[in-house]
Design a protein around this motif. Structure first.
Motif, mmCIF file in Angstrom:
data_model
loop_
_atom_site.group_PDB
_atom_site.id
_atom_site.type_symbol
_atom_site.label_atom_id
_atom_site.label_comp_id
_atom_site.label_asym_id
_atom_site.label_seq_id
_atom_site.Cartn_x
_atom_site.Cartn_y
_atom_site.Cartn_z
ATOM 1 N N PHE A 78 166.219 -17.908 37.572
ATOM 2 C CA PHE A 78 167.285 -18.831 37.204
ATOM 3 C C PHE A 78 167.545 -19.778 38.371
ATOM 4 C CE2 PHE A 78 168.506 -14.870 34.864
ATOM 5 C CZ PHE A 78 168.251 -15.344 33.590
ATOM 6 N N GLU A 79 168.127 -20.922 38.062
ATOM 7 C CA GLU A 79 168.595 -21.847 39.094
ATOM 8 C C GLU A 79 170.120 -21.896 39.032
ATOM 9 O OE1 GLU A 79 166.795 -25.639 38.500
ATOM 10 O OE2 GLU A 79 164.772 -24.935 39.022
ATOM 11 N N ASP A 80 170.746 -22.107 40.179
ATOM 12 C CA ASP A 80 172.198 -22.172 40.194
ATOM 13 C C ASP A 80 172.644 -23.158 41.268
ATOM 14 O OD1 ASP A 80 174.839 -21.630 39.520
ATOM 15 O OD2 ASP A 80 174.624 -19.464 39.681
ATOM 16 N N THR A 81 173.910 -23.524 41.208
ATOM 17 C CA THR A 81 174.491 -24.473 42.153
ATOM 18 C C THR A 81 175.890 -24.007 42.516
ATOM 19 O OG1 THR A 81 173.284 -26.318 41.147
ATOM 20 C CG2 THR A 81 175.185 -26.875 42.514
ATOM 21 N N ASP A 82 176.213 -24.036 43.786
ATOM 22 C CA ASP A 82 177.584 -23.785 44.231
ATOM 23 C C ASP A 82 178.277 -25.136 44.366
ATOM 24 O OD1 ASP A 82 177.393 -21.067 44.289
ATOM 25 O OD2 ASP A 82 177.101 -20.900 46.450
ATOM 26 N N ARG A 206 160.784 -18.457 27.879
ATOM 27 C CA ARG A 206 161.567 -19.171 26.871
ATOM 28 C C ARG A 206 162.834 -18.376 26.535
ATOM 29 N NH1 ARG A 206 157.819 -19.543 23.458
ATOM 30 N NH2 ARG A 206 156.977 -21.477 24.302
ATOM 31 N N GLU A 207 162.702 -17.067 26.412
ATOM 32 C CA GLU A 207 163.863 -16.239 26.093
ATOM 33 C C GLU A 207 164.879 -16.229 27.240
ATOM 34 O OE1 GLU A 207 163.903 -12.704 23.998
ATOM 35 O OE2 GLU A 207 161.906 -12.909 23.110
ATOM 36 N N LEU A 208 164.391 -16.208 28.468
ATOM 37 C CA LEU A 208 165.306 -16.234 29.613
ATOM 38 C C LEU A 208 166.080 -17.545 29.663
ATOM 39 C CD1 LEU A 208 163.208 -14.561 32.469
ATOM 40 C CD2 LEU A 208 164.871 -13.512 30.925
ATOM 41 N N ASN A 209 165.412 -18.644 29.362
ATOM 42 C CA ASN A 209 166.093 -19.942 29.332
ATOM 43 C C ASN A 209 167.160 -19.984 28.247
ATOM 44 O OD1 ASN A 209 164.598 -21.012 31.449
ATOM 45 N ND2 ASN A 209 163.007 -21.838 30.104
ATOM 46 N N LEU A 210 166.853 -19.429 27.086
ATOM 47 C CA LEU A 210 167.824 -19.387 25.990
ATOM 48 C C LEU A 210 169.031 -18.526 26.361
ATOM 49 C CD1 LEU A 210 165.455 -19.086 22.887
ATOM 50 C CD2 LEU A 210 166.836 -21.067 23.551
ATOM 51 N N LEU A 211 168.796 -17.440 27.087
ATOM 52 C CA LEU A 211 169.894 -16.565 27.497
ATOM 53 C C LEU A 211 170.870 -17.294 28.413
ATOM 54 C CD1 LEU A 211 168.111 -13.153 28.241
ATOM 55 C CD2 LEU A 211 169.763 -13.634 26.416
#
Length: 218
Positions: A78-82, A206-211
């Motif tokens: 996953f990617e995230d941002t603070d 694809r499933e991880l992105n949908l989650l």
């Protein structure tokens, strides 16, 4: 705990529980289960090599392993941002360290924030700590903070859950951008290779992105 990654421990709900379910559906060599481990216990088990499993959702910089020499690391899951988040009626835009001077900044107890902690040590800003990001957002609503550092994924989940859409301003320049990976001790190479191979599967990806989208509108 940190939503949306872990929403409810007793109910075993959250993104990381869902990831384990996906992994179990696409292979049958190992049964994956998600468990919550406080950071201090995690650090100790990593340090003494007693960690019995893989670590989900972490970044190499958090473990001093930028060159991936100490531990095994998957590709990003996953990617995230603070983000620098403020109350919408008193918007804050980050324009360099001087824009933080004399501000009251909210963060999570035990977390290190580059460019903020250094100013706090010089009494150029006031840092206020809480245990969860929902408390930071609540303090912004009550105007007890000028700005808080909150992960984008968590804010989006809490905004949707609590009907807070439109109540917060997000600085155009964030505090940090980073990726989340799965990490393992080298002694857990067999389980690590199973996960690494799963992450090469386009359907799993694809499933991880949908989650990740699912938790933006619970």
């Amino acid at each position: 705990m940190k939503a949306p990654y872990i929403v409810d421990l007793s109910e075993q709900t959250g993104l990381y529980f869902d990831v384990a379910d996906v992994f179990n559906r696409y292979q049958h060599q190992v049964t994956f289960q998600t468990h919550f481990l406080p950071r201090k216990r995690l650090d100790k088990s990593v340090e003494d090599a007693s960690l019995d499993g893989l670590v989900m959702g972490v970044n190499p910089i958090w473990f001093g392993d930028l060159k991936h020499e100490k531990y095994l690391w998957t590709s990003p899951i996953f990617e995230d941002t603070d983000d620098f988040v403020s109350f919408h009626k008193i918007p804050f835009e980050y324009e360099g360290e001087t824009s933080l001077h004399q501000k009251t900044i909210g963060g999570i107890l035990g977390y290190k924030y580059f460019g903020v902690d250094e100013l706090a040590a010089k009494d150029l800003l006031t840092r206020v700590n809480t245990n969860e990001e929902i408390h930071l957002l609540d303090m912004l609503l009550k105007q007890r903070l000028d700005v808080a550092i909150v992960s984008r994924s968590t804010r989006q989940y809490l905004e949707a859950k609590n009907h807070w859409l439109g109540l917060f301003h997000v600085s155009e320049i964030p505090h940090d951008r980073y990726t989340r990976h799965i990490m393992a001790l080298r002694s857990r190479n067999d389980e690590f290779e199973i996960v690494a191979k799963l992450l090469e599967n386009e359907q799993v990806r694809r499933e991880l992105n949908l989650l990740s989208y699912k938790y933006q509108s619970p």
